[in-house]
Design an enzyme around this catalytic site. Structure first.
Site, mmCIF file in Angstrom:
data_model
loop_
_atom_site.group_PDB
_atom_site.id
_atom_site.type_symbol
_atom_site.label_atom_id
_atom_site.label_comp_id
_atom_site.label_asym_id
_atom_site.label_seq_id
_atom_site.Cartn_x
_atom_site.Cartn_y
_atom_site.Cartn_z
ATOM 1 N N HIS A 1 0.963 -1.088 0.021
ATOM 2 C CA HIS A 1 -0.014 -0.121 -0.013
ATOM 3 C C HIS A 1 0.790 1.211 -0.049
ATOM 4 O O HIS A 1 1.793 1.244 1.038
ATOM 5 C CB HIS A 1 -0.919 -0.049 1.236
ATOM 6 N N ALA A 2 0.460 1.993 -1.135
ATOM 7 C CA ALA A 2 1.550 3.408 -1.242
ATOM 8 C C ALA A 2 1.744 4.139 -0.192
ATOM 9 O O ALA A 2 2.848 4.682 0.194
ATOM 10 C CB ALA A 2 1.124 3.712 -2.415
ATOM 11 N N ARG A 3 0.515 4.503 0.577
ATOM 12 C CA ARG A 3 0.943 5.527 1.531
ATOM 13 C C ARG A 3 1.323 5.103 3.024
ATOM 14 O O ARG A 3 1.514 5.890 3.724
ATOM 15 C CB ARG A 3 -0.739 6.316 1.849
ATOM 16 N N GLU A 4 1.628 3.635 3.268
ATOM 17 C CA GLU A 4 2.121 3.284 4.230
ATOM 18 C C GLU A 4 3.783 3.316 4.488
ATOM 19 O O GLU A 4 4.411 2.434 4.326
ATOM 20 C CB GLU A 4 1.437 1.686 4.525
ATOM 21 N N ARG B 1 -3.402 4.767 -2.239
ATOM 22 C CA ARG B 1 -3.069 3.381 -1.603
ATOM 23 C C ARG B 1 -2.867 2.511 -2.735
ATOM 24 O O ARG B 1 -1.973 1.457 -2.415
ATOM 25 C CB ARG B 1 -4.520 3.094 -0.906
ATOM 26 N N ASN C 1 -3.595 -5.686 -2.400
ATOM 27 C CA ASN C 1 -3.865 -6.661 -1.364
ATOM 28 C C ASN C 1 -5.511 -7.109 -1.382
ATOM 29 O O ASN C 1 -5.824 -7.537 -0.486
ATOM 30 C CB ASN C 1 -3.611 -6.185 0.059
ATOM 31 N N ARG C 2 -5.959 -6.834 -2.571
ATOM 32 C CA ARG C 2 -7.257 -7.622 -2.989
ATOM 33 C C ARG C 2 -7.093 -8.161 -4.230
ATOM 34 O O ARG C 2 -8.030 -8.842 -4.692
ATOM 35 C CB ARG C 2 -8.393 -6.498 -3.042
ATOM 36 N N HIS D 1 2.600 -3.931 6.736
ATOM 37 C CA HIS D 1 1.522 -2.757 6.463
ATOM 38 C C HIS D 1 1.650 -1.764 7.776
ATOM 39 O O HIS D 1 2.384 -2.190 8.630
ATOM 40 C CB HIS D 1 0.442 -3.112 6.278
ATOM 41 N N SER D 2 0.920 -0.860 7.341
ATOM 42 C CA SER D 2 0.734 0.208 8.650
ATOM 43 C C SER D 2 -0.871 0.613 8.459
ATOM 44 O O SER D 2 -1.323 0.674 7.180
ATOM 45 C CB SER D 2 1.426 1.332 8.768
ATOM 46 N N TYR D 3 -1.460 1.238 9.487
ATOM 47 C CA TYR D 3 -1.017 1.465 10.825
ATOM 48 C C TYR D 3 -2.088 0.641 11.656
ATOM 49 O O TYR D 3 -3.330 0.509 11.065
ATOM 50 C CB TYR D 3 -1.015 2.781 11.220
ATOM 51 N N TYR E 1 -10.805 -7.306 9.614
ATOM 52 C CA TYR E 1 -12.048 -7.100 9.158
ATOM 53 C C TYR E 1 -11.978 -8.204 7.832
ATOM 54 O O TYR E 1 -11.004 -8.620 7.740
ATOM 55 C CB TYR E 1 -12.568 -5.823 8.268
ATOM 56 N N GLU F 1 0.674 -5.097 11.016
ATOM 57 C CA GLU F 1 0.286 -3.546 10.956
ATOM 58 C C GLU F 1 1.069 -2.703 12.067
ATOM 59 O O GLU F 1 0.941 -2.816 13.029
ATOM 60 C CB GLU F 1 -0.893 -3.391 11.280
#
Ligand code: 0X9
Ligand code: ZN
Length: 424
Positions: free
Chosen positions: A183-186, A241, A258-259, A311-313, A363, A385
């Protein structure tokens, strides 16, 4: 001729200095808790309007009553959004006062100031810098670090994997896989991969655990699985993301990598709408980044024993399944491993990490790399995370990188050593 011009244009795009954000991203992050089904609907509605971006959960369908939502609201929409929340009596508070200020701190380059002794690994780096680092690390430590090109991204950037090895063995070695930056923003995630590699190089033959890990197993590290998205967060949109693939049937860009794996692909918990942040793509492994990782793991499935995706967060240590409520075959063993790792982090760093199967702990989210790797036969598959739990979210200041990485490293070592020491 036109094609040549286009190629020159595309190549010159890459020269655009990654440190300049072309858009200002001043805004606030609100922490919001809906308490009735009506308020949930209102919040879902708000989160798909006013150019807001959901930080937690990643998708409006996961907004539930009485669970905290973190929502980025651009400066010009703050008043409208807060008014709507207030007129509907939805509980909310300010989580991040000024996103632009924190982005500035994250992208500041202190390396030119000789008085600042902050190490390379305690700063965030542009994609260009990371490619440079990959090159330098492999040339500086040829005996310990190998380089593999496993594919390329949608925008044709190379996907490099570093192979870390200690002393050679007569029998074929088992292996650990670690990927960062799906995920780009992490941003803390690629920072972790760089930290991890440095730690292995520095402490091989110095620290007992590191030496044991590297002598017993090869370690494959993919520092940035989503280079196009990561670069985009540096140049254009900090909150991005997905990857950056374009689809003929929609004007919206990007697939949630990640999907995009083949684990109950695109069932409940993912979106089939290309404009959503959890878009699953046109078919499993439609994205070159997911396909490259899947191909590599398929061809190394007899050796790779441990899979980690960083990953985060929210500070969680997760294991399969996230794509179904069913229990994993070795649920109890996996549960014990993450429980012990979380205890270690608590003991050494006084920080709390939740742990458990993804579907129950965070989730239901199908199509993830961890579940896919697990179904391939990698019995020890995890998603971490990292920090924090919502003080800064994706905008974690550089001063917090060290502690976040040490916590992740502690969990990774604790789990890996258990697998390594397990009687065969
Ligand atoms: O939703 C995700 O992909 C991950 N959380 S994040 O906030 N980093 O986006 C959780 C991934 C858990 N594993 C799977 N869903 N397979
Ligand atoms: Zn993520």
């Amino acid at each position: 001729m036109k094609l040549q011009l286009l190629i020159v244009f595309v190549l010159s795009l890459d020269k655009f200095p990654e440190k300049c954000h072309s858009t200002t991203e001043s805004g606030k992050v609100l922490s919001i808790t809906a308490s009735t089904p009506e308020q949930v609907d209102i919040l879902r509605n708000i989160s798909s309007q006013f150019e807001t971006v959901l930080w937690q959960p990643a998708s409006p369908m996961h907004i539930m009553a009485n669970s905290e939502v973190h929502l980025y609201v651009p400066g010009e929409s703050v008043l409208t959004v807060t008014e709507q929340l207030e007129s509907n009596q939805v509980t909310h508070s300010l989580m991040v006062e000024n996103t632009e200020e924190l982005i500035e701190v994250q992208t500041r380059n202190d390396s030119s100031d000789p008085r600042k002794s902050v190490s390379y690994y305690e700063r965030y780096h542009s994609l260009e810098d990371i490619y440079f680092w990959i090159n330098k690390t492999t040339t500086d430590y040829p005996n310990m670090v190998g380089l593999r090109l496993i594919g390329s991204s949608f925008e044709k950037r190379p996907l490099y994997v570093l192979k870390l090895s200690g002393k050679a063995s007569n029998t074929p070695k088992k292996a650990i896989w670690i990927d960062c930056g799906i995920h780009a923003r992490e941003w803390i995630s690629p920072a972790f991969c760089l930290w991890f590699v440095d730690n292995c190089i520095k402490y091989y033959n110095e620290n007992r655990d590191v030496t044991e890990m590297m002598d017993s197993m090869d370690i494959y590290v993919l520092p940035v699985m989503n280079p196009d998205g990561y670069r985009y967060t540096w140049t254009t949109k900090r909150m991005w993301r997905k990857n950056r693939s374009i689809h003929s049937n929609s004007g919206c860009v990007g697939v949630d990598l990640n999907r995009n794996f083949d684990a109950n692909w695109c069932t409940s918990g993912a979106s089939s709408n290309p404009c959503d942040d959890t878009y699953c793509g046109q078919y499993p492994e439609s994205e070159p980044e997911a396909k490259a990782v899947a191909n590599f793991l398929r061809s190394h499935k007899d050796t790779v024993k441990l899979y980690f995706s960083i990953h985060s967060y929210s500070q969680m240590l997760l294991f399969p399944y996230s794509c179904t409520h069913e229990q994993a075959r070795n649920h109890d063993e996996l549960h014990e491993m993450v429980r012990d790792a979380a205890r270690d982090i608590q003991r050494y760093y006084q920080n709390h990490y939740k742990y458990g199967p993804g579907s129950k702990t965070i989730y239901l989210a199908p199509g993830g790399s961890d579940d896919w790797a697990y179904n391939l036969g990698i019995d020890y598959s995890f998603t971490f995370e990292l920090q924090d739990r919502g003080q800064y979210g994706f905008l974690l200041p550089p001063s917090r990188i060290a502690k976040a990485c040490k916590e992740g490293l502690m969990a990774l070592k604790s789990i890996s050593l258990k697998v390594i020491r397990k009687p065969q």
